[in-house]
Scaffold this motif. Structure first.
Motif, PDB file in Angstrom:
ATOM      1  N   GLN A 294      20.702  -7.499  26.750  1.00  0.00           N
ATOM      2  CA  GLN A 294      20.150  -8.113  27.965  1.00  0.00           C
ATOM      3  C   GLN A 294      18.785  -8.746  27.693  1.00  0.00           C
ATOM      4  OE1 GLN A 294      22.488  -8.161  30.468  1.00  0.00           O
ATOM      5  NE2 GLN A 294      23.517  -7.156  28.751  1.00  0.00           N
ATOM      6  N   ILE A 295      18.005  -8.129  26.811  1.00  0.00           N
ATOM      7  CA  ILE A 295      16.716  -8.720  26.447  1.00  0.00           C
ATOM      8  C   ILE A 295      16.930 -10.061  25.752  1.00  0.00           C
ATOM      9  CG2 ILE A 295      14.668  -8.427  25.000  1.00  0.00           C
ATOM     10  CD1 ILE A 295      14.692  -6.682  27.524  1.00  0.00           C
ATOM     11  N   GLU A 296      17.954 -10.139  24.930  1.00  0.00           N
ATOM     12  CA  GLU A 296      18.285 -11.421  24.292  1.00  0.00           C
ATOM     13  C   GLU A 296      18.612 -12.486  25.341  1.00  0.00           C
ATOM     14  OE1 GLU A 296      20.085 -10.105  19.935  1.00  0.00           O
ATOM     15  OE2 GLU A 296      21.454 -10.319  21.645  1.00  0.00           O
ATOM     16  N   LYS A 297      19.298 -12.085  26.398  1.00  0.00           N
ATOM     17  CA  LYS A 297      19.627 -13.026  27.466  1.00  0.00           C
ATOM     18  C   LYS A 297      18.382 -13.435  28.250  1.00  0.00           C
ATOM     19  CE  LYS A 297      24.380 -11.372  28.019  1.00  0.00           C
ATOM     20  NZ  LYS A 297      25.362 -10.724  28.923  1.00  0.00           N
ATOM     21  N   LEU A 298      17.465 -12.497  28.451  1.00  0.00           N
ATOM     22  CA  LEU A 298      16.199 -12.838  29.104  1.00  0.00           C
ATOM     23  C   LEU A 298      15.425 -13.842  28.263  1.00  0.00           C
ATOM     24  CD1 LEU A 298      14.917  -9.335  30.321  1.00  0.00           C
ATOM     25  CD2 LEU A 298      15.691 -11.195  31.778  1.00  0.00           C
ATOM     26  N   ASN A 299      15.416 -13.614  26.966  1.00  0.00           N
ATOM     27  CA  ASN A 299      14.644 -14.479  26.076  1.00  0.00           C
ATOM     28  C   ASN A 299      15.262 -15.868  25.943  1.00  0.00           C
ATOM     29  OD1 ASN A 299      12.289 -14.531  24.236  1.00  0.00           O
ATOM     30  ND2 ASN A 299      13.819 -14.942  22.653  1.00  0.00           N
ATOM     31  N   SER A 300      16.580 -15.951  25.995  1.00  0.00           N
ATOM     32  CA  SER A 300      17.255 -17.245  25.855  1.00  0.00           C
ATOM     33  C   SER A 300      17.317 -18.029  27.158  1.00  0.00           C
ATOM     34  CB  SER A 300      18.681 -17.036  25.332  1.00  0.00           C
ATOM     35  OG  SER A 300      19.469 -16.354  26.303  1.00  0.00           O
ATOM     36  N   GLY A 301      17.092 -17.349  28.282  1.00  0.00           N
ATOM     37  CA  GLY A 301      17.153 -18.022  29.575  1.00  0.00           C
ATOM     38  C   GLY A 301      18.483 -17.876  30.266  1.00  0.00           C
ATOM     39  N   VAL A 302      19.448 -17.187  29.638  1.00  0.00           N
ATOM     40  CA  VAL A 302      20.733 -16.930  30.302  1.00  0.00           C
ATOM     41  C   VAL A 302      20.492 -16.124  31.576  1.00  0.00           C
ATOM     42  CG1 VAL A 302      22.949 -15.735  30.096  1.00  0.00           C
ATOM     43  CG2 VAL A 302      22.056 -17.053  28.163  1.00  0.00           C
ATOM     44  N   ILE A 303      19.595 -15.147  31.484  1.00  0.00           N
ATOM     45  CA  ILE A 303      19.086 -14.453  32.677  1.00  0.00           C
ATOM     46  C   ILE A 303      17.703 -15.030  32.947  1.00  0.00           C
ATOM     47  CG2 ILE A 303      18.398 -12.253  33.694  1.00  0.00           C
ATOM     48  CD1 ILE A 303      20.359 -10.853  31.851  1.00  0.00           C
ATOM     49  N   LYS A 304      17.531 -15.630  34.098  1.00  0.00           N
ATOM     50  CA  LYS A 304      16.278 -16.307  34.425  1.00  0.00           C
ATOM     51  C   LYS A 304      15.152 -15.294  34.647  1.00  0.00           C
ATOM     52  CE  LYS A 304      17.913 -20.447  34.172  1.00  0.00           C
ATOM     53  NZ  LYS A 304      17.505 -21.318  33.048  1.00  0.00           N
ATOM     54  N   SER A 305      14.054 -15.507  33.952  1.00  0.00           N
ATOM     55  CA  SER A 305      12.892 -14.642  34.093  1.00  0.00           C
ATOM     56  C   SER A 305      11.711 -15.321  33.443  1.00  0.00           C
ATOM     57  CB  SER A 305      13.134 -13.281  33.427  1.00  0.00           C
ATOM     58  OG  SER A 305      13.054 -13.410  32.017  1.00  0.00           O
ATOM     59  N   GLN A 306      10.547 -14.725  33.595  1.00  0.00           N
ATOM     60  CA  GLN A 306       9.348 -15.258  32.959  1.00  0.00           C
ATOM     61  C   GLN A 306       9.285 -14.948  31.465  1.00  0.00           C
ATOM     62  OE1 GLN A 306       5.554 -13.479  33.764  1.00  0.00           O
ATOM     63  NE2 GLN A 306       6.429 -11.529  34.431  1.00  0.00           N
ATOM     64  N   PHE A 307      10.262 -14.195  30.952  1.00  0.00           N
ATOM     65  CA  PHE A 307      10.237 -13.788  29.549  1.00  0.00           C
ATOM     66  C   PHE A 307      10.960 -14.767  28.630  1.00  0.00           C
ATOM     67  CE2 PHE A 307       9.969  -9.874  32.109  1.00  0.00           C
ATOM     68  CZ  PHE A 307       8.725  -9.427  31.690  1.00  0.00           C
ATOM     69  N   GLU A 308      11.463 -15.842  29.176  1.00  0.00           N
ATOM     70  CA  GLU A 308      12.176 -16.809  28.359  1.00  0.00           C
ATOM     71  C   GLU A 308      11.277 -17.338  27.240  1.00  0.00           C
ATOM     72  OE1 GLU A 308      14.610 -21.056  28.814  1.00  0.00           O
ATOM     73  OE2 GLU A 308      14.007 -19.919  30.598  1.00  0.00           O
ATOM     74  N   GLY A 309      11.733 -17.171  25.999  1.00  0.00           N
ATOM     75  CA  GLY A 309      10.993 -17.654  24.841  1.00  0.00           C
ATOM     76  C   GLY A 309       9.752 -16.860  24.487  1.00  0.00           C
ATOM     77  N   LYS A 310       9.510 -15.754  25.184  1.00  0.00           N
ATOM     78  CA  LYS A 310       8.278 -14.975  24.965  1.00  0.00           C
ATOM     79  C   LYS A 310       8.472 -13.778  24.037  1.00  0.00           C
ATOM     80  CE  LYS A 310       5.757 -17.317  28.005  1.00  0.00           C
ATOM     81  NZ  LYS A 310       6.767 -18.170  28.652  1.00  0.00           N
TER      82      LYS A 310
END
Length: 488
Positions: A294-310
């Motif tokens: 799920q963290i991978e999805k947060l980082n890739s933007g699949v799950i929208k969040s402020q953590f994308e690319g961070k």
């Protein structure tokens, strides 16, 4: 004790002294004390907030205010009865005051220690459901595995929000939460009500601090029967040093886990045999791996969040306490995405085919480890082996530790600590030391030592910096002892 609690206790004592020793014609003294005590009482109740440990002082302050006020308006009257009152009740009042002060000191409103990193810390919680896994710890066959995670990260706190509370802010959720604790410990609910005042050093839902490089990631698992709440200060400290930390509640293996819809789950895990430990350990390992997905999805933007690319997914660590520490080892061994790991005082649940770990790993054990090691080797070499399976498990675990020391790893123990010095429980009350689950070391000192060695380890292997502490004994932390492979 908090500031106005101390002032209220002092004003209560001053009122008692006034009743006992000040002459009735000293009208101004009594009037000043009455007004001052009333103001302090109101400020303490409405600003700091009521807590049951202060109840006796609340009652006595009210009674003494009435007595002193009555004397002010009835000078010289009923002097005989007043004299009887003050001498018959003074000793009782002093004892009750001491009891109330003692309860307030030894069951304090505690706040988490301030992190020593340069960054402020933000936090967000997420509710995750693994639709690919059935929940085996409930009776409903349609249940899927649900988890609550909390992400801690560097922030600027641009909105200047207030520090968050350690426990749920919502009154109903907090009530359900402490009811779960009180039921487990067979204590009344009100015993834990004062936890609602405990603060973290974290700002809820604050924006992540912009950075030219993504932040390394650390996954953190609690011990069996506790929860992620007991590792908040560790997560804060790592985040203050430029890490993103994810703490996981392993549902039905916690005292209490709160879900957004108001459900509160309690402890349902059974582990009476080694095989049961392995099954639960496998479940926890899958929990960590699912969270990583799920963290991978947060980082890739699949799950929208402020953590994308961070998030720096090339530099990921795992750590945990007790059963969570064993989970950190197992996950580090099995999952190629995790590059380094730390086990805080956890006995392994899986030792088969785990002999050679080709990643940096650190075992941090409590102060009793050295003595246990000596005793275990004596028992192992004797003819009085009670449980061969358990002894074989422990012997294999020591072999794993030996291999760790030979492959970019450490085995250390901290003198003066016990099992729960690796959690925030050591901040809750000085009385916890009496149970023996924490050692004689000061809680803040114990926390600082663990934080510094964990930080130095992850800095070395996830950031390429540091490494001074994990190289060997350090005069700043004489309590930390390094175990050589020959000793294992």
């Amino acid at each position: 004790m908090r500031l106005f609690e101390i002032l209220l206790a002092l004003s209560c004592f001053a009122l008692l002294i006034d009743v006992l020793f000040v002459q009735t014609n000293a009208r101004k003294t009594g009037l000043v004390l009455t007004i001052g005590s009333t103001v302090i009482f109101l400020i303490q109740m409405f600003i700091e907030g009521y807590r049951w440990q202060m109840l006796l002082i609340y009652i006595m302050t009210g009674l003494l205010i009435i007595i002193v006020s009555s004397r002010h308006f009835q000078m010289g009257k009923n002097r005989k009865s007043r004299k009887l009152l003050k001498y018959s009740s003074a000793s009782i009042m002093v004892i009750l005051m001491a009891v109330s002060v003692g309860l307030s000191v030894y069951m304090p409103v505690f706040h988490l220690p301030k992190p020593d990193g340069p960054e402020q810390v933000g936090t967000q919680t997420f509710h995750l459901t693994d639709l690919s896994r059935d929940e085996v710890l409930t009776e409903d066959e349609s249940d899927k595995r649900e988890l609550m995670i909390q992400i801690w990260y560097p922030t600027e706190n641009k909105d200047k929000t207030k520090r968050g509370l350690l426990f749920p802010k919502d009154k109903e959720m907090f009530k359900k939460y402490i009811q779960t604790y009180s039921t487990s410990l067979n204590l009344p609910d009100f015993m834990f009500d004062y936890w609602k005042y405990s603060k973290t050093n974290t700002y809820e839902n604050a924006e992540i601090l912009p950075s030219t490089n993504p932040y390394p990631l650390i996954l953190l698992s609690h011990g069996m029967g506790t929860s992620r709440v007991l590792h908040a200060s560790q997560a804060e400290n790592l985040a203050s040093h430029g890490y993103i930390v994810v703490t996981i509640d392993h549902t039905y293996s916690t005292f209490a886990t709160i879900f957004p819809d108001g459900r509160v789950t309690d402890y349902k895990t059974k582990m009476k045999t080694i095989d049961e430990r392995r099954k639960i350990g496998s479940m926890w390992t899958q929990d960590v791996q699912f969270v990583m997905d799920q963290i991978e999805k947060l980082n890739s933007g699949v799950i929208k969040s402020q953590f994308e690319g961070k998030i720096d997914l090339d530099h990921v660590g795992a750590m945990g306490h007790s059963f969570g520490g064993a989970t950190a080892f197992n996950t580090t061994y099995l999952d190629h995405r995790i590059k380094a790991g730390v086990n805080m005082d956890g006995s392994l649940f899986e030792v088969k085919n785990r002999d050679v770990i080709n990643k940096p790993f650190m075992f941090i054990r409590s102060g009793s480890f050295k003595d246990w090691l000596v005793d275990f080797k004596k028992d192992k070499n004797s003819d009085n082996e009670i449980n061969n399976e358990v002894n074989k498990q422990l012997s294999d675990e020591l072999s794993i530790m030996e291999n760790v020391t030979n492959h970019q790893g450490n085995v250390i123990y901290v003198e003066g600590t016990q099992h729960f010095n690796f959690t925030d429980l050591q901040f809750y009350s000085p009385l916890i030391k009496l149970t023996g689950i924490t050692g004689n070391m000061d809680g803040k000192r114990g926390s600082d030592i663990v934080n510094q060695y964990v930080l130095d380890f992850f800095n070395t292997y996830l950031k390429g910096t540091g490494g001074d502490l994990i190289q060997g004994p350090n005069g700043k932390y004489p309590e930390v002892k390094f175990v050589e492979s020959s000793e294992l």
